[in-house]
Design an enzyme around this catalytic site. Structure first.
Site, PDB file in Angstrom:
ATOM      1  CG  ASP A 172      -1.863   1.189   1.227  1.00 33.32           C
ATOM      2  OD1 ASP A 172      -2.967   1.034   0.670  1.00 33.32           O
ATOM      3  OD2 ASP A 172      -1.508   2.260   1.747  1.00 33.32           O
TER       4      ASP A 172
ATOM      5  NE  ARG B 104       9.357  -2.833  16.194  1.00 33.93           N
ATOM      6  CZ  ARG B 104       9.505  -1.562  16.560  1.00 33.93           C
ATOM      7  NH1 ARG B 104       9.402  -0.594  15.663  1.00 33.93           N
ATOM      8  NH2 ARG B 104       9.744  -1.244  17.812  1.00 33.93           N
TER       9      ARG B 104
ATOM     10  CE  LYS C 136      -3.578   4.762   0.446  1.00 31.01           C
ATOM     11  NZ  LYS C 136      -2.186   4.663   0.870  1.00 31.01           N
TER      12      LYS C 136
ATOM     13  CE  LYS D 207       7.338   2.959   8.680  1.00 33.18           C
ATOM     14  NZ  LYS D 207       8.023   3.406   9.916  1.00 33.18           N
ATOM     15  CB  SER D 208       7.600  -2.480  10.457  1.00 35.54           C
ATOM     16  OG  SER D 208       8.808  -2.489  11.199  1.00 35.54           O
ATOM     17  CB  VAL D 209      11.823   0.758   8.393  1.00 39.47           C
ATOM     18  CG1 VAL D 209      11.108   1.682   7.430  1.00 39.47           C
ATOM     19  CG2 VAL D 209      11.976   1.386   9.774  1.00 39.47           C
TER      20      VAL D 209
ATOM     21  CG  HIS E 207      -4.465   9.821   0.050  1.00 39.52           C
ATOM     22  ND1 HIS E 207      -3.115   9.710  -0.158  1.00 39.52           N
ATOM     23  CD2 HIS E 207      -4.663   9.449   1.344  1.00 39.52           C
ATOM     24  CE1 HIS E 207      -2.529   9.291   0.949  1.00 39.52           C
ATOM     25  NE2 HIS E 207      -3.444   9.131   1.878  1.00 39.52           N
TER      26      HIS E 207
ATOM     27  CE1 TYR F 105       0.869   7.994   2.407  1.00 42.26           C
ATOM     28  CE2 TYR F 105       1.186   5.686   1.873  1.00 42.26           C
ATOM     29  CZ  TYR F 105       0.424   6.694   2.433  1.00 42.26           C
ATOM     30  OH  TYR F 105      -0.770   6.381   3.035  1.00 42.26           O
TER      31      TYR F 105
END
Ligand SMILES: NC(=O)C1=CN([C@@H]2O[C@H](COP(=O)(O)OP(=O)(O)OC[C@H]3O[C@@H](n4cnc5c(N)ncnc54)[C@H](OP(=O)(O)O)[C@@H]3O)[C@@H](O)[C@H]2O)C=CC1
Ligand SMILES: O=C1CO[C@H](CO)[C@@H](O)[C@@H]1O
Length: 277
Positions: A46, A237, A76, A231-233, A109, A51
């Site tokens: 997504d 995780r 979006k 979300k994670s970087v 959006h 972004y």
């Protein structure tokens, strides 16, 4: 490797129920994060024009070696492109940035109801859908009153409405409206950007199941039937958030998390958010 359940949208297209969100991932780090997610088993990403990391998403998908049609990609329309001509140009830019000839889902959006006519914008979105270059179209941050006006003024019913949902904002009214009209609910900020992870009820249920608070919260979304994309970087995780399909919450757990609702947003209110960059 486990896989995620698929949800069939109102146009027959299927979407993996669990995806990977990339808001606030640095454009230069996005491809690596996407590769990590795809390696972990995610098949749904997504992103958004807002972004500024669509190119990284496209690069990550290509680098993963997976065929394009095995990865569901959502983007979006940015708030500065509601005018139908601007929307058409912006959609081309999304395809260019992703390096693909189609997206699986394209969303408005924000409704921006005080500065634009989102029904006109939706008519442009319908053209993207008819051309096949957006396999599905939908909206984000629409309240039932926005959706009523949209449905009355157009032919294609949105496939999804992507809204903020988590244990502190359970969104009973918007989810019920979606269910009644065949519009799937997608839950953004599903762990409230981390704010629900210290909640004593969530922590207690996590201990009972020997899972983390994030896994319990994401599992609650899955059992409610919403589409979700944490979300994670952080590689560990990213993998943790995908390990949701070998345990189950019972009715008592589900009701206890439902009861945490306090109608508390972490993000903007769709009735007042009119930010145009
Ligand atoms: N349509 C819309 O208007 C909106 C859409 N979205 C979409 O929803 C996605 C998810 O929402 P988002 O706002 O990013 O927030 P999330 O609720 O997914 O939370 C992300 C935050 O939680 C941390 N985190 C992730 N997993 C864990 C874990 N297992 N344990 C502890 N902390 C964790 C991340 O840290 P770290 O990265 O450092 O690991 C990050 O700080 C977005 O990426 C975007 O795709 C989001 C907002 C608005
Ligand atoms: O997708 C998004 C990420 O979060 C932002 C701030 O909450 C939103 O404005 C935006 O819609």
């Amino acid at each position: 490797m486990s896989t995620t359940p698929l949800i069939t949208l109102n146009n027959g297209v299927t979407i993996p129920q669990l995806g990977f969100g990339v808001f606030q991932i640095d454009p230069d780090e996005t491809a690596d994060a996407v590769v990590t997610a795809l390696d972990a088993g995610y098949r749904h990403i997504d992103t958004a024009q807002m972004y500024r990391n669509e190119a990284g998403v496209g690069e990550g998908v290509r680098r993963s070696g997976l065929p394009r049609d095995e990865v569901f990609i959502t983007s979006k329309l940015n708030n500065d492109s509601h005018d139908p001509e601007a929307a058409a140009a912006a959609f081309e830019r999304t395809l260019d940035a992703l390096g693909t000839d189609h997206v699986d889902l394209f969303l408005i959006h924000w409704p921006l109801a005080m500065v634009s006519d989102f029904v006109e914008t939706w008519h442009a979105m319908e053209e993207f859908y008819r051309s096949g270059r957006a396999r599905s179209i939908g909206v984000s941050n629409f309240q039932p009153h926005h959706l009523r006006r949209l449905i009355d003024g157009s032919t294609v019913v949105p496939a999804v409405n992507q809204i903020e949902v988590h244990p502190y904002l359970t969104q009973a009214e918007a989810r019920a409206f979606g269910a009644e009209h065949g519009i799937a609910t997608e839950a953004w900020s599903p762990i409230a950007q981390g704010k629900v992870l210290d909640d004593p009820t969530v922590v207690r249920i996590a201990e009972t199941h020997q899972r983390t608070p994030a896994q319990v919260t994401l599992r609650w979304h899955i059992q409610r039937g919403d589409i979700v994309f944490p979300k994670s970087v952080t590689a560990a995780r990213i993998r943790e958030n995908f390990a949701l399909f070998d345990f189950e919450l019972d009715d008592v757990d589900m009701a206890a998390i439902d009861a945490l609702n306090r109608d508390e947003r972490t993000g903007p209110d769709p009735d007042t958010f009119d930010y145009v960059p």
